[in-house]
Write a protein that holds these residues in place. Structure first.
Motif, short mmCIF file in Angstrom:
data_model
loop_
_atom_site.label_atom_id
_atom_site.label_comp_id
_atom_site.label_asym_id
_atom_site.label_seq_id
_atom_site.Cartn_x
_atom_site.Cartn_y
_atom_site.Cartn_z
N LEU B 275 0.80 -1.10 -0.14
CA LEU B 275 -0.17 -0.01 -0.01
C LEU B 275 1.04 1.23 0.07
O LEU B 275 0.53 2.38 -0.65
N GLY B 276 1.90 1.21 0.56
CA GLY B 276 2.70 2.31 0.71
C GLY B 276 3.30 2.68 -0.44
O GLY B 276 3.43 3.87 -1.00
N VAL B 277 4.05 1.71 -1.12
CA VAL B 277 4.60 1.66 -2.63
C VAL B 277 3.48 2.35 -3.56
O VAL B 277 3.70 3.23 -4.25
N THR B 278 2.25 1.52 -3.43
CA THR B 278 1.34 2.25 -4.26
C THR B 278 0.81 3.65 -4.16
O THR B 278 0.58 4.25 -5.21
N LEU B 279 0.81 3.97 -2.77
CA LEU B 279 0.36 5.43 -2.33
C LEU B 279 1.62 6.43 -3.12
O LEU B 279 1.03 7.30 -3.73
N ARG B 280 2.84 6.19 -2.87
CA ARG B 280 3.86 6.86 -3.44
C ARG B 280 3.79 7.07 -4.83
O ARG B 280 3.87 8.23 -5.43
N ILE B 281 4.10 5.79 -5.44
CA ILE B 281 3.67 5.97 -7.13
C ILE B 281 2.46 6.89 -7.53
O ILE B 281 2.65 7.30 -8.62
N THR B 282 1.38 6.28 -7.06
CA THR B 282 0.27 6.88 -7.40
C THR B 282 0.33 8.54 -7.44
O THR B 282 -0.07 9.28 -8.31
N ALA B 283 0.68 8.93 -6.13
CA ALA B 283 0.98 10.39 -5.87
C ALA B 283 1.99 10.95 -7.02
O ALA B 283 1.69 12.03 -7.62
N MET B 284 3.06 10.31 -7.16
CA MET B 284 4.11 10.72 -8.01
C MET B 284 3.58 10.85 -9.50
O MET B 284 3.63 12.07 -10.12
#
Ligand code: NA
Ligand code: NA
Lengths: 178, 436, 329
Positions: B275-284
Motif C-alpha cells: 500500500l505504501g509503494v502504491t500510494l507513493r507511485i500514484t501520488a508521483m
C-alpha cells in the motif's frame, strides 16, 4: 523547531495512512459495483462518483507522504555532477521559496472552494446521485496544506544537510518507479 | 516565442535536478502570472481538480497495487523456476526465461520497474553463474523490464486514453499484437545471438532440470496458474466488456490479494508495504499529470497550439511528414524525459492535430507507445538502466548496459517499422473485438 | 479581446458548430473590433466549471449548457430542454419570440451576475442506441440506461429503469459488451461518427428525453456593460446568427446521418406515440414537481419560467396544424 518537524512529519504520515486505507476502500467499492451490475443487474448510482473522488483523495492524501519518501522523478544525471552542498541549497531554495508558496496559494484556493461548497450545499454537476462536493474538496485542501508544510520541512532538511536529493534513508528502491 | 521560453525554463529546472512534477508547476506559475495575474491560482486549481476528478485515471492506483503485491509474493520465484525447467535447455535459455517471465508479469500488472528488480535479483546471479556475457545480461533485464508498458494492462495506456479521449479497452486490445511482436523480436535476437556465438550464452547443464515429469508438471501448474488466472481476470473482463478499466483493475487487485492469501504469503507487513509503494507511485504519477495539465494549459494560452501547428505546416509532406515529425519529437524527448511527462506534454498537443489530419488515433497511439518504450532504454534518462544499476554486480559497467540495450532498441525500431507498414497490427484486434 | 472557455472538447461537432461559429461571427460582424479566442474543455478550465470560472474572472467568457447546472438549480432544465419539452422549432420560437432568452438573461443576471446570450439551439437527440427493443414504457423496466439529469430521475422513479453513469470514452465499449443496455448521447449527426449503431442493434426514437438543447455564451455583467452599445448590438447579432446557422447545420447533418443509418443493419424503432407521450407527461410532471418545491421554498422563478414555457408549448401544439410537414406519412 522540534515541534514543527514532528508535527509536519506526523501529519504527512497520518494522511499517508489514510491514503493507504483509501486504496483498499476503492478496491472494495469497485468490486461491489461489478458484482452489483453483473450478478444482480443493478448498478449503483454512486460508483462513478465514489471512484473518482477516492482516486482524487488518494492523490492528495499521498502528496506530502510521497514528498517525504522522495518518490518524485528527478532527472539528475547532470545535477549530480554538482557538489552535494550546492544541490542541497538549490533544492532547499526551490522548495522553500517556490513550491511552498505555490502549494500554499493552492491550499488557500482549495480551502475557500471547500468552504463555499459547504455553505452553498454544492452538489456534483452531472451525476444523477448528486452527492455533496465539500467533503471531497476538503480532502484536497487538507492534502495540499500538508504538502505545503512538507515542502518547508524538506527545505529545512536540505538546508541542514540532513537529506540528499534523490535518496531516501529508509528505502533502497528509490529509482523512479514507473 | 513565449511557448518556447516555457520549454527552455522547464529544461533548466529539470536538468538542475528538480523533480519533474514541481518543475512543470513552477514554469506554469511563472508564465501564467503574465496572463492571469491575481487570478492565476484560481485558474491553476482547475487543472488540479480536473486531474483529481478524472474517473479514467482511477484505474492507476489499482494497477499499481496489483504489481506491488505480485512483486512481494512468491509468485515470481516459482514462475522463474518453472520457466527455467522448460526453457533452460534452449540456446540462451536463461535469457529466454527472463524475457518470458517479464512478459507474463507485464500482462498481469500495469507498471514496469518494480518487476524488473524482482526478475533481475533472480536472473542476474543465475546468468552469471552460467557464464553469460555482461552486456547480454544487462540488455535482457532492461528490455524485459520495459515490456510492461506495451503489453496490456498498462498505466501509460490509461493516461494516454484519458488525455486523447480514447477507449482504454480499445487501446489495450490494440496493443496486444505489438506487444507479442516485441516479445518475439526480443526472443529472436537472443536466439540468434546465442546460436551464432554460443560462448555469450552457454547452455545450462541438465542437472536441476532433469526432474520426473509428474514433478515438472506440478511445479509448472502451481507457478503458471496464478499469473495466468490474473491475466484472464483483468484482460478477460476488460476485453469481454464485463467491466470498465477501473473495475477490471479492481478485480485484478482483489484477485492478487486472494491468490497471495491462498499461497499463505499475505502478511500484514507485506500489505502495508504494498500500500505504501502504491500510494507513493500514484501520488508521483498523478502530480506529474497535474503539473503537466497546468503546464499545457498555460502553454495553450500563450499560443503554444498555434506554434506547433505552424511548425507542422512548415514541414509539409502531408500525413507522413506529420507522423514522422511527431514520432521524432517523442523519440528525442525520451532521451531526457520520463514517460508521464512525455505523454502529458505532447499528447494534448498532438491529439487534435492527428484527429484533424484524419489519422487513425488508435494506430497513432500505438506508434507513440512503442516509441515511448524506447525511452526506458535510451540514455541518459533510462529508468530501466537505473533499476538495473541498483542491483547490478560491481563489474557490470554502464558500458555493458548501454551496449546491451542497443540491439533491443533496434528490435523496438523493427516493431515500429512493422506497425507503420502494417497498420492492421494495431487496428485489427480492436476491430474484431468490436463490431456486430 | 475575450478568452472563452468551452464545456466541450476541441474538435467536437458542438465545439465547431456553436463555439467556433460564434467566435467567427463576432469577428466578422464587428470587423475585427472584437476578438474571441476559444479554448476546448479542460485546457483552461474543467468542463463543468465554466460558469464558475467566468464568475471568478479567470476567463472573460464561457460557453456551456444550462444542463450542467440542473443539479444546482432545476430551473436550468427548462432552458436546457427536458423530457416532455418542446420540439426544436417551437423552442427556437419561444427563445426569441416568446420571451425565453429574456427570462434566461434575467435568471443569469440575478442569480449569478452573468450576462447570457443564446448561441445554439439543437435538434432532437436519438433516444437510445440499445441492445433491447424499447417500444413501450413497459420495456424500460430494468433497463440499464446511460443517461443523466431529469430523464434519469423520470426513468428510475416512474418507469423502473436503471440509470447508470458511463464516462464518455467508455460508452462504446460498454454498450458493445452489454455492460449497459442502452445509452443516449446526442443528435443523429453527432452519433453516427461515434459508431454506436455498429455495436447495438436498435436505435430508439423519437428523442423525447431531450427534444432540443441549448447552449449559451456568458460574460460577467460588468464585462458586458463595459462594452459600447454598438458593439453590444453586433455581438447580439452574432449570437443570434450563430443560433440560426447552427440550427440548420444540425438539422442538415441529422438528415444526412439518418439516410446513412438506413444503409446500415441498425434497426430503427419508433416508440408508439401514446407510449412516448407517457414519457413526455412524466417529464413535465417532474418539472412541475420541482417548480412546486422551489415555490414552497420561496423561489417562484422556476414556476414562472415553466408556466411561460408550457403555455407556449400548448399554443404551438394547438395552432401549428396549418404548417406543412414533410413527414413520410
Ligand atoms: Na502491462
Ligand atoms: Na531515455
Amino acid at each position: 523547531m522540534h515541534f514543527f518537524r514532528t508535527g509536519v512529519a506526523g501529519l504527512s504520515a497520518l494522511l499517508g495512512a489514510a491514503g493507504q486505507l483509501t486504496i483498499l476502500a476503492m478496491i472494495a467499492a469497485m468490486l461491489y459495483e461489478v458484482v452489483a451490475r453483473y450478478a444482480f443487474g443493478a448498478p449503483t448510482l454512486w460508483a462513478f462518483d465514489i471512484s473518482y473522488m477516492l482516486n482524487g483523495s488518494i492523490i492528495f492524501l499521498g502528496a506530502a507522504y510521497s514528498l517525504r519518501k522522495e518518490a518524485h522523478v528527478r532527472i539528475d544525471f547532470l545535477s549530480q555532477k554538482a557538489p552535494l552542498r550546492i544541490q542541497q541549497l538549490l533544492n532547499a531554495a526551490v522548495y522553500a521559496l517556490l513550491m511552498a508558496p505555490v502549494t500554499g496559494a493552492l491550499t488557500w484556493v482549495a480551502a475557500s472552494k471547500a468552504l463555499k461548497a459547504f455553505q452553498t450545499g454544492e452538489v456534483e454537476t452531472v451525476s444523477p446521485w448528486a452527492p455533496l462536493m465539500w467533503p471531497f474538496y476538503a480532502v484536497i485542501a487538507l492534502g495540499l496544506l500538508a504538502f505545503c508544510l512538507q515542502f518547508l520541512l524538506e527545505a529545512l532538511l536540505y538546508l541542514r544537510g540532513e537529506k540528499i536529493p534523490g535518496q531516501t534513508p529508509d528505502d533502497h528502491h528509490c529509482a523512479p518507479e514507473t | 516565442m513565449i511557448p518556447l521560453l516555457m520549454f527552455a525554463a522547464l529544461f533548466a529546472l529539470v536538468f538542475a535536478g528538480i523533480p519533474v512534477a514541481f518543475s512543470m508547476m513552477i514554469v506554469a506559475v511563472a508564465f501564467g502570472y503574465a496572463v492571469f495575474g491575481d487570478m492565476l491560482f484560481l485558474q491553476l486549481y482547475g487543472p488540479l481538480l480536473h486531474t483529481a476528478s478524472n474517473f479514467v485515471l482511477a484505474a492507476i492506483p489499482l494497477f499499481i497495487f496489483m504489481g506491488a503485491v505480485l512483486e512481494r509474493s512468491g509468485i515470481a520465484k516459482r514462475l522463474f523456476h518453472a520457466l527455467q525447467i522448460w526453457l533452460g535447455g534452449l540456446p540462451g535459455g536463461l535469457a529466454l526465461s527472463t524475457i518470458a517471465m517479464c512478459a507474463i508479469f507485464a500482462a498481469a500488472s500495469g507498471v514496469v520497474g518494480a518487476v524488473e528488480i524482482v526478475v533481475g535479483l533472480m536472473a542476474i546471479p543465475a546468468m552469471r553463474a552460467a557464464g553469460y556475457r555482461n552486456d547480454l545480461i544487462a540488455g535482457t533485464i532492461c528490455a524485459g523490464g520495459s515490456l510492461g508498458t506495451v503489453i496490456p494492462p498498462s498505466v501509460i495506456v490509461v493516461v494516454y486514453a484519458s488525455i486523447a479521449q480514447l477507449s482504454i479497452g480499445q487501446l489495450f486490445a490494440a496493443s496486444i499484437l505489438p506487444g507479442v511482436l516485441m516479445v518475439a523480436f526480443f526472443v529472436g535476437y537472443v536466439l540468434l545471438r546465442s546460436l551464432r556465438r554460443p560462448d555469450d550464452a552457454p547452455v545450462l547443464p541438465t542437472e536441476g532440470r532433469a526432474l520426473p515429469t509428474g514433478q515438472k508438471l506440478k511445479i509448472t501448474v502451481t507457478a503458471l496458474v496464478p499469473p495466468l488466472l490474473l491475466i484472464a481476470m483483468v484482460l478477460g473482463s476488460l476485453l469481454a466488456g464485463a467491466a470498465s478499466a477501473t473495475e477490471a483493475a479492481a478485480v485484478g487487485a482483489a484477485g492478487t490479494l486472494v491468490l497471495t492469501c491462498m499461497f499463505r504469503e499475505l502478511s500484514f507487513s507485506m500489505l502495508r508495504a504494498a500500500l505504501g509503494v502504491t500510494l507513493r507511485i500514484t501520488a508521483m504519477i498523478m502530480l506529474i499529470v497535474a503539473g503537466g495539465t497546468m503546464f499545457t494549459s498555460i502553454f495553450a494560452v500563450t499560443g503554444g497550439g498555434g506554434l506547433v501547428r505552424d511548425t507542422v505546416e512548415m514541414i509539409g509532406y502531408g500525413n507522413a511528414g506529420l507522423i514522422a515529425f511527431l514520432l521524432l519529437v517523442v523519440f528525442f524527448a525520451g532521451f531526457v524525459l520520463d514517460w508521464v511527462s512525455i505523454v502529458l506534454i505532447f499528447v494534448p498537443i498532438f491529439a487534435p492535430l492527428v484527429r484533424s489530419a484524419g489519422i487513425d488515433p488508435v494506430w497513432f497511439a500505438m506508434l507513440v507507445l512503442v516509441v515511448i518504450q524506447t525511452s526506458y532504454l535510451t540514455p541518459p534518462m533510462a529508468p530501466s538502466i537505473f533499476y538495473l544499476r541498483s542491483i547490478a554486480p560491481k563489474d557490470m559497467t554502464y558500458g555493458h548496459m548501454y551496449r546491451g540495450v542497443l540491439p533491443f532498441v533496434a528490435a523496438q525500431g523493427l516493431v515500429l517499422a512493422a506497425l507503420l507498414a502494417v497498420p492492421e497490427l494495431a487496428t485489427w484486434l480492436p476491430s474484431i473485438l468490436v463490431g456486430l | 479581446e475575450w478568452k472563452m472557455t468551452a464545456a466541450v472538447g476541441e474538435g467536437s461537432f458542438l465545439y465547431q458548430n456553436f463555439m467556433e461559429r460564434f467566435a467567427g461571427n463576432v469577428e466578422t460582424l464587428t470587423q475585427g473590433r472584437m476578438e474571441i479566442q476559444p479554448f476546448g474543455a479542460g485546457v483552461l478550465v474543467p468542463a463543468f466549471k465554466t460558469y464558475e470560472a467566468v464568475q471568478e474572472g479567470i476567463v472573460e467568457a464561457g460557453h456551456s449548457t444550462p444542463s450542467y447546472l440542473v443539479n444546482q438549480d432545476p430551473t436550468n432544465a427548462i432552458f436546457a430542454s427536458f423530457p416532455g419539452g418542446m420540439s426544436p422549432e417551437a423552442t427556437l420560437h419561444w427563445i426569441y419570440e416568446g420571451g425565453g432568452e429574456k427570462m434566461l438573461q434575467d435568471f443569469r443576471r440575478e442569480e449569478m451576475g452573468l450576462h447570457s446570450l443564446v448561441v445554439g439551439i439543437g435538434t432532437s437527440e436519438i433516444m437510445a442506441h440499445s441492445n433491447v427493443e424499447i417500444k413501450t414504457v413497459e420495456d424500460l423496466k430494468g433497463v440499464k440506461y446511460r443517461t443523466s439529469g431529469a430523464f434519469a430521475a423520470v426513468m428510475k422513479d416512474d418507469f423502473g429503469g436503471v440509470p447508470t453513469v458511463v464516462p464518455g470514452n467508455e460508452i462504446y465499449t460498454l454498450l458493445q459488451r452489454k455492460g449497459v443496455d442502452a445509452i443516449e448521447w446526442s443528435t443523429p449527426g453527432a452519433n453516427i461518427s461515434e459508431g454506436f449503431h455498429e455495436v447495438a442493434p436498435y436505435m430508439i426514437m423519437p428523442g423525447v428525453h431531450q427534444p432540443s438543447f441549448l447552449w449559451e455564451v456568458f460574460v460577467k455583467q460588468e464585462t458586458w456593460d463595459a462594452l459600447p452599445a454598438d458593439l453590444q448590438a453586433l455581438v447580439e447579432a452574432a449570437a443570434k446568427l450563430s443560433t440560426y446557422e447552427g440550427y440548420t447545420r444540425f438539422g442538415d447533418a441529422d438528415i444526412k446521418a439518418m439516410a446513412d443509418f438506413r444503409q446500415t443493419k441498425v434497426q430503427m424503432v419508433q416508440m408508439e406515440h401514446a407510449e412516448s407521450e407517457k414519457l413526455r407527461e412524466a417529464g413535465r410532471n417532474w418539472a412541475r414537481a420541482r417548480a412546486a418545491e422551489l415555490s414552497e421554498g420561496g423561489n417562484a422563478r422556476m414556476q414562472e419560467v415553466l408556466d411561460s414555457y408550457l403555455a407556449y408549448q400548448s399554443s404551438w401544439a394547438e395552432n401549428s396544424v396549418y404548417l406543412v410537414r414533410d413527414a413520410a406519412e
